[in-house]
Design a protein around this motif. Structure first.
Motif, PDB file in Angstrom:
ATOM      1  N   CYS A  13      -6.205   6.283 -23.044  1.00 55.94           N
ATOM      2  CA  CYS A  13      -6.013   5.007 -23.735  1.00 55.94           C
ATOM      3  C   CYS A  13      -4.849   5.205 -24.703  1.00 55.94           C
ATOM      4  O   CYS A  13      -4.833   6.179 -25.464  1.00 55.94           O
ATOM      5  CB  CYS A  13      -7.248   4.617 -24.538  1.00 55.94           C
ATOM      6  N   GLU A  69      -5.413   8.878 -26.555  1.00 52.41           N
ATOM      7  CA  GLU A  69      -6.730   9.522 -26.565  1.00 52.41           C
ATOM      8  C   GLU A  69      -7.280   9.606 -25.153  1.00 52.41           C
ATOM      9  O   GLU A  69      -6.899   8.832 -24.270  1.00 52.41           O
ATOM     10  CB  GLU A  69      -7.707   8.765 -27.466  1.00 52.41           C
ATOM     11  N   LYS A  71      -9.872   8.947 -22.370  1.00 48.87           N
ATOM     12  CA  LYS A  71     -10.862   7.898 -22.095  1.00 48.87           C
ATOM     13  C   LYS A  71     -12.248   8.521 -22.127  1.00 48.87           C
ATOM     14  O   LYS A  71     -12.434   9.671 -21.762  1.00 48.87           O
ATOM     15  CB  LYS A  71     -10.623   7.329 -20.683  1.00 48.87           C
ATOM     16  N   GLY A  74     -12.774   9.676 -26.314  1.00 45.59           N
ATOM     17  CA  GLY A  74     -12.021   9.166 -27.461  1.00 45.59           C
ATOM     18  C   GLY A  74     -11.292  10.234 -28.245  1.00 45.59           C
ATOM     19  O   GLY A  74     -10.813   9.982 -29.350  1.00 45.59           O
TER      20      GLY A  74
END
Length: 183
Positions: A13, A69, A71, A74
């Motif tokens: 992400c 980050e 997935k 996190g």
């Protein structure tokens, strides 16, 4: 404030920065392996200032060097994204793609995966005509990522923000025109 762009890839992400990113970012910026091709590792204050600048530019433009980050977990692993260099370079004005990941996350294709997503945003949503990248000539790992992104080497230059006489001053420039990128 511009509309915030965030996106995900298969394993990552890419998002706006959070206060919790500062500590792990300081750790990676103090790692001599990560900072091998930069003038020096960063102290905590300088690392925080860089994170603040990345966050501020994303707030301003909607895009930039995104906090990256894993997935699911996190876990913050560094940054990947797009930036307008402040230094006057041979390719200026330009948009560069860049990355800096914590050492435990090297060698897994994560920089390439995230950079491919950033290129899709740059050429797609943002409509850039060309994206460049550059690094110290000896930085074989970053140069390999540039080549995996289908960027082409386009000569060398002395980086004006690196001290004269430094072995890091000579940089190689890579370019990727929009028409050579497959969205």
């Amino acid at each position: 404030m511009a509309e915030l762009i965030e996106f995900a890839t298969e394993r990552l992400c890419l998002r706006q920065w959070k206060p919790a990113d500062r500590a792990p970012f300081a750790v990676l910026n103090s790692d001599p392996r990560v900072m091998e091709f930069f003038p020096a590792p960063l102290a905590r204050a300088a690392s925080d200032a860089l994170a603040d600048r990345c966050e501020s530019l994303i707030h301003e433009r909607g895009w930039g060097f995104w906090a990256t980050e894993l997935k699911g977990s996190g876990v913050f692993i560094g940054f990947v994204g797009l930036h307008i260099p402040s230094a006057q370079l041979p390719c200026s004005p330009c948009v560069e793609i860049g990355w800096r990941l914590a050492f435990p996350h090297w060698g897994k294709g994560l920089a390439t995966e995230a950079a491919q997503g950033a290129l899709r945003i740059g050429f797609g949503s943002l409509g850039f005509q060309e994206i460049v990248s550059f690094t110290a000539v000896g930085n074989r790992r970053s140069r390999a990522v540039m080549e995996k992104l289908a960027m082409r080497e386009s000569g060398t230059f002395e980086h004006p923000q690196v001290t004269e006489g430094s072995s890091l001053r000579l940089h190689c420039l890579y370019r990727l025109p929009r028409e050579h990128h497959h969205l």
